[in-house]
Write an enzyme that holds these catalytic residues in place. Structure first.
Site, PDB file in Angstrom:
ATOM      1  N   SER A  59      57.681  64.984  29.523  1.00 33.25           N
ATOM      2  CA  SER A  59      58.107  63.586  29.643  1.00 33.25           C
ATOM      3  C   SER A  59      57.205  62.697  28.805  1.00 33.25           C
ATOM      4  O   SER A  59      56.159  63.133  28.310  1.00 33.25           O
ATOM      5  CB  SER A  59      58.075  63.120  31.107  1.00 33.25           C
ATOM      6  OG  SER A  59      56.746  63.137  31.604  1.00 33.25           O
ATOM      7  N   ILE A  61      55.095  60.504  26.296  1.00 26.89           N
ATOM      8  CA  ILE A  61      54.578  60.716  24.953  1.00 26.89           C
ATOM      9  C   ILE A  61      54.706  62.174  24.537  1.00 26.89           C
ATOM     10  O   ILE A  61      55.065  62.482  23.400  1.00 26.89           O
ATOM     11  CB  ILE A  61      53.107  60.250  24.874  1.00 26.89           C
ATOM     12  CG1 ILE A  61      53.030  58.721  24.960  1.00 26.89           C
ATOM     13  CG2 ILE A  61      52.436  60.734  23.584  1.00 26.89           C
ATOM     14  CD1 ILE A  61      51.621  58.165  25.009  1.00 26.89           C
ATOM     15  N   SER A 189      42.896  56.692  25.809  1.00 28.22           N
ATOM     16  CA  SER A 189      43.531  55.455  26.252  1.00 28.22           C
ATOM     17  C   SER A 189      42.672  54.271  25.822  1.00 28.22           C
ATOM     18  O   SER A 189      41.487  54.433  25.484  1.00 28.22           O
ATOM     19  CB  SER A 189      43.677  55.448  27.774  1.00 28.22           C
ATOM     20  OG  SER A 189      44.103  54.194  28.259  1.00 28.22           O
ATOM     21  N   TYR A 202      40.639  56.800  36.471  1.00 23.67           N
ATOM     22  CA  TYR A 202      41.342  57.132  35.225  1.00 23.67           C
ATOM     23  C   TYR A 202      40.486  56.761  34.019  1.00 23.67           C
ATOM     24  O   TYR A 202      40.323  57.547  33.082  1.00 23.67           O
ATOM     25  CB  TYR A 202      42.676  56.393  35.188  1.00 23.67           C
ATOM     26  CG  TYR A 202      43.490  56.617  33.940  1.00 23.67           C
ATOM     27  CD1 TYR A 202      44.049  57.858  33.656  1.00 23.67           C
ATOM     28  CD2 TYR A 202      43.721  55.573  33.039  1.00 23.67           C
ATOM     29  CE1 TYR A 202      44.813  58.062  32.515  1.00 23.67           C
ATOM     30  CE2 TYR A 202      44.479  55.758  31.900  1.00 23.67           C
ATOM     31  CZ  TYR A 202      45.022  57.012  31.636  1.00 23.67           C
ATOM     32  OH  TYR A 202      45.780  57.202  30.503  1.00 23.67           O
ATOM     33  N   LYS A 206      38.827  59.213  31.066  1.00 22.40           N
ATOM     34  CA  LYS A 206      39.069  59.015  29.642  1.00 22.40           C
ATOM     35  C   LYS A 206      37.765  58.736  28.891  1.00 22.40           C
ATOM     36  O   LYS A 206      37.587  59.175  27.747  1.00 22.40           O
ATOM     37  CB  LYS A 206      40.063  57.872  29.432  1.00 22.40           C
ATOM     38  CG  LYS A 206      41.464  58.174  29.952  1.00 22.40           C
ATOM     39  CD  LYS A 206      42.073  59.399  29.292  1.00 22.40           C
ATOM     40  CE  LYS A 206      43.508  59.638  29.725  1.00 22.40           C
ATOM     41  NZ  LYS A 206      44.131  60.806  29.044  1.00 22.40           N
ATOM     42  N   SER A 238      56.596  54.921  29.215  1.00 22.68           N
ATOM     43  CA  SER A 238      56.569  56.319  29.632  1.00 22.68           C
ATOM     44  C   SER A 238      56.676  56.368  31.150  1.00 22.68           C
ATOM     45  O   SER A 238      56.803  55.340  31.810  1.00 22.68           O
ATOM     46  CB  SER A 238      55.279  57.015  29.171  1.00 22.68           C
ATOM     47  OG  SER A 238      54.177  56.558  29.923  1.00 22.68           O
TER      48      SER A 238
END
Length: 336
Positions: A59, A61, A189, A202, A206, A238
Site C-alpha cells: 500500500s 508509497i 520522514s 515515530y 526515524k 497514503s
C-alpha cells in the site's frame, strides 16, 4: 569597463536571488533533487533491468514504487505481511508494464520476525542471482500524546521501524559489498530530521534510522559504488495514518482526515526514483509550507523552533478537539 562589470553584477545577483525565491515558493523537493529531475539521468534508463526489493509494498508509497518501477522495467521483489495484497499489486504491475510473471517475486515478510530475514534474503538471491537495490519502506506511524502513550508502543515502533530495517539491511549489505555495488534506500520522514507532536516514538525511530545510515555511509567509503540514500518525505497521500499506533498497542486511530492537502503519492515516488537514478544521498520531498521546515531546521534552527512551537501547539489543540493531526494545520477546531 570595471564599472560596467560591477553594474552587471549588481543587477544579476538580485535577479538570481529573485528567481531562486520564486522557484522555492513552488518547489516540492530540495534543489539538488529538483535539478536532478530536470538535467539528470532518467529512471527509465538507469533502473531498467535492475533487481529492486521493496518492503511495505502492499500500500501507499511502497505500492506506488512497485508500479513505477515496473514501468521502468525493473525486476521486483514485493514484500509486506499480507500475501493477498501483494498478489494484487503484482497483477497491476504485470498489467501495466512489459514485465513477465517471473520478473516479479511476491515474498511475504514481517520486519518484526528478524529470525526469518536471512532466509528471505537467500530466497531473493537464489531467485534473481543478485540484489541491485533495497528500498526500506516498511513501517508504521504514530498518533498519540507522550503523556498518554504506553511504553510498549515505543518499543513496538523501535522494533519495527528501526531494528526491523537494520536487520534486513544487514542481510543484504554483505551481498552488495561482495559485488562492490548496489543501493540501499531508506524511507525516513520530515520528523526524522525535526520533531513533531503526536509522533514522539515515530520521530525517535526515524531519527535512529538517520543516525544509523548516515554513520553506515561513512563506513562504506571503500565502496564508492554503494549508495546509501535517505528519503525524507513530508505529508504524502497514503494509508500510513490508518495503520498508525495510538496510545495503546491495539487501539486504532479515531479520526482519519482528508488527504487532499498532502502531496500525491505518484509525485513523491517519481522524485524518489529520480534521486535513486542520480545517486542523491538525501532527499527532501514535500510541498510548501513543509519544505520550508527542512531548510529552517538545517540553516536557521532558532527560527525553526519558533515555527515548530507555534504550529505544534495548534496541532495538539486540534488533535484534542477530535480533528485529524495532519489536516489540523489547514482546519480550525470546532467550537460549540
Amino acid at each position: 569597463m570595471d564599472w560596467c562589470i560591477c553594474s552587471l553584477l549588481w543587477c544579476f545577483i538580485p535577479l538570481c536571488l529573485l528567481v531562486h525565491v520564486v522557484c522555492f515558493i513552488f518547489a516540492d523537493a530540495d534543489f539538488t533533487l529538483l535539478r536532478a529531475s530536470l538535467t539528470g539521468h532518467r529512471p527509465e534508463t538507469k533502473l531498467k533491468g535492475l533487481v529492486v526489493w521493496v518492503t511495505g509494498a502492499s500500500s501507499g508509497i511502497g505500492e506506488e514504487l512497485a508500479y513505477q518501477l515496473a514501468r521502468c522495467g525493473s525486476r521486483l521483489i514485493l514484500s509486506a505481511r499480507r500475501k493477498d495484497l501483494l498478489d494484487r499489486v503484482k497483477r497491476q504491475c504485470l498489467e501495466n508494464s512489459s514485465l513477465k510473471d517471473e520478473d516479479v517475486l511476491v515474498l511475504p515478510l514481517d520486519l518484526l520476525d528478524r529470525k526469518t530475514h536471512e532466509e528471505k534474503s537467500k530466497i531473493v538471491i537464489e531467485y534473481f542471482g543478485h540484489i541491485d537495490i533495497l528500498i526500506n519502506n516498511g513501517g508504521r506511524s504514530q498518533r498519540s500524546l507522550c503523556l498518554e502513550t504506553h511504553v510498549e508502543v515505543y518499543q513496538a515502533l523501535m522494533e519495527l521501524n528501526f531494528l526491523g530495517t537494520v536487520s534486513l539491511t544487514k542481510q543484504v549489505l554483505p551481498h552488495m559489498t561482495q559485488k562492490g555495488k548496489g543501493s540501499i534506500v531508506t524511507v525516513s520522514s520530515l520528523v526524522g530530521l525535526a520533531g513533531a507532536p503526536l509522533a514522539t516514538g515515530y520521530s525517535a525511530s526515524k531519527h535512529a534510522l538517520q543516525g544509523f545510515f548516515n554513520s553506515l555511509r561513512t563506513e562504506l567509503t571503500d565502496f564508492p559504488n554503494i549508495l546509501i540514500s535517505m528519503v525524507c518525505p513530508g505529508p504524502v497521500q497514503s494509508e500510513i495514518v490508518n495503520n498508525a499506533f495510538t496510545e495503546e498497542l491495539n487501539k486504532p486511530v479515531d479520526t482519519v482526515g482528508s488527504q487532499e492537502h498532502k502531496m500525491q503519492t505518484c509525485r513523491c515516488v517519481r522524485l524518489m526514483l529520480v534521486g535513486i537514478a542520480n545517486g542523491v544521498k538525501e532527499m527532501w520531498i514535500a510541498q510548501q509550507p513543509f519544505l520550508l521546515f527542512y531548510y529552517a531546521w538545517q540553516y536557521a534552527p532558532t527560527v525553526a523552533w519558533a515555527m515548530t512551537n507555534k504550529l505544534g501547539r495548534k496541532r495538539v489543540q486540534n488533535f484534542k478537539a477530535g480533528l485529524d493531526a495532519d489536516s489540523a494545520y489547514f482546519t480550525k477546531p470546532k467550537t460549540s
